[in-house]
Write a protein that holds these residues in place. Structure first.
Motif, short mmCIF file in Angstrom:
data_model
loop_
_atom_site.label_atom_id
_atom_site.label_comp_id
_atom_site.label_asym_id
_atom_site.label_seq_id
_atom_site.Cartn_x
_atom_site.Cartn_y
_atom_site.Cartn_z
N GLY B 40 7.34 -14.43 -36.23
CA GLY B 40 8.89 -14.34 -36.88
C GLY B 40 9.85 -15.56 -36.14
N MET B 41 9.04 -16.27 -35.35
CA MET B 41 10.66 -17.00 -34.35
C MET B 41 10.04 -18.29 -35.35
N GLY B 42 8.68 -18.90 -35.02
CA GLY B 42 8.28 -20.21 -34.96
C GLY B 42 8.41 -20.48 -34.21
N LEU B 43 8.33 -22.18 -33.65
CA LEU B 43 8.39 -22.93 -32.22
C LEU B 43 9.46 -23.19 -31.80
N ARG B 44 9.94 -22.99 -30.69
CA ARG B 44 11.06 -23.05 -29.88
C ARG B 44 10.49 -23.69 -28.41
N LEU B 45 11.61 -24.76 -28.95
CA LEU B 45 11.51 -25.83 -27.67
C LEU B 45 11.86 -25.25 -26.45
N ILE B 46 11.32 -25.38 -25.30
CA ILE B 46 11.77 -24.82 -23.97
C ILE B 46 11.75 -25.91 -23.22
N HIS B 47 11.25 -26.56 -22.77
CA HIS B 47 11.94 -27.47 -22.20
C HIS B 47 10.68 -28.66 -22.55
N TYR B 48 12.04 -30.19 -22.34
CA TYR B 48 11.28 -31.20 -22.66
C TYR B 48 11.32 -32.50 -21.79
N SER B 49 10.18 -33.51 -21.51
CA SER B 49 10.92 -34.46 -20.49
C SER B 49 10.20 -36.38 -21.75
N VAL B 50 11.35 -36.99 -21.27
CA VAL B 50 11.15 -38.04 -21.41
C VAL B 50 10.87 -39.26 -20.88
N GLY B 51 10.43 -38.41 -20.11
CA GLY B 51 9.50 -39.72 -19.16
C GLY B 51 8.90 -39.04 -17.22
N GLU B 52 8.29 -40.11 -16.84
CA GLU B 52 8.28 -39.76 -15.85
C GLU B 52 9.04 -39.53 -14.86
N GLY B 53 9.08 -38.28 -14.20
CA GLY B 53 10.34 -37.75 -13.04
C GLY B 53 11.51 -37.09 -14.07
N THR B 54 11.24 -37.16 -15.00
CA THR B 54 12.97 -36.79 -16.01
C THR B 54 12.26 -34.82 -16.91
N THR B 55 13.32 -34.59 -16.64
CA THR B 55 12.82 -33.16 -17.71
C THR B 55 14.95 -32.57 -18.07
N ALA B 56 14.66 -32.14 -19.28
CA ALA B 56 15.89 -31.94 -19.74
C ALA B 56 15.40 -30.11 -20.19
N LYS B 57 16.54 -29.05 -20.16
CA LYS B 57 16.50 -27.73 -21.05
C LYS B 57 15.71 -27.97 -22.40
N GLY B 58 16.01 -27.67 -23.49
CA GLY B 58 15.92 -27.00 -24.69
C GLY B 58 16.54 -26.28 -25.26
N GLU B 59 15.72 -25.14 -26.64
CA GLU B 59 16.75 -24.24 -27.02
C GLU B 59 16.51 -22.97 -26.22
N VAL B 60 15.35 -22.37 -25.74
CA VAL B 60 15.17 -21.49 -24.37
C VAL B 60 14.74 -22.06 -23.67
N PRO B 61 15.01 -22.02 -22.43
CA PRO B 61 14.90 -22.27 -21.04
C PRO B 61 14.80 -21.31 -20.26
N ASP B 62 15.81 -20.49 -20.46
CA ASP B 62 15.61 -19.09 -18.45
C ASP B 62 14.52 -19.08 -18.62
N GLY B 63 14.26 -19.06 -17.27
CA GLY B 63 12.97 -17.95 -16.49
C GLY B 63 11.89 -19.05 -16.93
N TYR B 64 11.87 -20.29 -16.85
CA TYR B 64 11.14 -21.39 -17.29
C TYR B 64 11.95 -22.30 -16.21
N ASN B 65 10.77 -23.04 -15.47
CA ASN B 65 10.74 -23.97 -14.88
C ASN B 65 9.91 -25.60 -15.03
N VAL B 66 9.92 -26.60 -15.46
CA VAL B 66 8.85 -27.76 -15.39
C VAL B 66 9.29 -28.91 -14.85
N SER B 67 8.09 -29.57 -14.50
CA SER B 67 7.77 -30.88 -13.32
C SER B 67 7.36 -32.40 -14.30
N ARG B 68 7.68 -33.21 -14.01
CA ARG B 68 6.15 -34.64 -14.65
C ARG B 68 6.57 -35.06 -12.98
N LEU B 69 5.89 -34.79 -12.73
CA LEU B 69 5.81 -35.81 -11.52
C LEU B 69 4.98 -37.16 -11.96
#
Lengths: 113, 115
Positions: B40-69
């Motif tokens: 009932g919620m559809g797909l929701r964006l948590i985090h994203y990355s626009v390139g190696e070494g960069t990350t950014a928050k999406g719509e529902v980022p709380d409780g999650y961390n990401v890395s793009r090494l």
């Protein structure tokens, strides 16, 4: 608030029927409208629409976008049981470092033999 | 060419446990995304990355961390899992963004249950 609304929520048809799935959107800085088919696993890409009134077609599937009325439709003709899936619509919102996809909740299509 | 792959496919955690979900793509895509899909919620964006070494928050980022090494990998971490994080997690990638032709390609998903 950005939103994408799909209708109907679910649909049951028989093989050979034609179906029309609807997607309306309100998204700031709209860039494009995408359709995906989701069976049991990953959503798979169907169409991307960026211009109004230009139909995109792939076999029995076709889609069109109306940027004035802010909606898109996905048509499936001569449905087959293999068309049974959830069909997702997503609007791409531009701005910032990347376009973001805003998804609807999907339309569940069941095609009965 | 495997496209986008995710590991593991399924996982059951107890509240408070941690885990990392791995996403890999072999399409040389610059952009990668993590979504969650709930009924009932559809797909929701948590985090994203626009390139190696960069990350950014999406719509529902709380409780999650990401890395793009590395360009081909995007990791999603849950430091202290909660039942509200029970969901199906999808990774996606795209060649580019900032233009209209930014189709995202999805992995097969990870079904996570937090007890």
């Amino acid at each position: 608030e950005d939103k994408v609304v799909q209708s109907p929520l679910s649909l049951v048809v028989h093989e050979g029927d034609t179906v029309t799935l609807n997607c309306s959107y309100e998204v700031t800085n709209f860039r494009s409208l995408l359709w995906y088919k989701q069976e049991k696993k990953a959503p798979t890409f169907l169409f991307m629409l960026t211009s109004s009134g230009i139909e995109k077609k792939s076999g029995r599937l076709s889609s069109i976008l109306d940027k004035k009325e802010l909606f898109s439709i996905l048509n499936i003709t001569a449905t087959q049981t293999g068309d049974s899936a959830v069909y997702l619509c997503a609007a791409s919102r531009g701005g910032g470092a990347t376009n973001k996809l805003i998804f609807g909740t999907g339309t569940l299509l069941a095609v009965q033999p | 060419n495997a496209g986008v792959t995710q590991t593991p496919k399924f996982r059951v955690l107890k509240t408070g446990q941690s885990m990392t979900l791995l996403c890999a793509q072999d399409m040389n895509h610059e952009y990668m995304y993590w979504y969650r899909q709930d009924p009932g919620m559809g797909l929701r964006l948590i985090h994203y990355s626009v390139g190696e070494g960069t990350t950014a928050k999406g719509e529902v980022p709380d409780g999650y961390n990401v890395s793009r090494l590395k360009k081909q990998n995007f990791l999603l971490g849950l430091e202290s899992a909660a039942p509200s994080q029970t969901s199906v997690y999808f990774c996606a990638s795209s060649f580019s963004s900032g233009s209209a032709t930014d189709t995202q390609y999805f992995g097969p998903g990870t079904r996570l249950t937090v007890l």
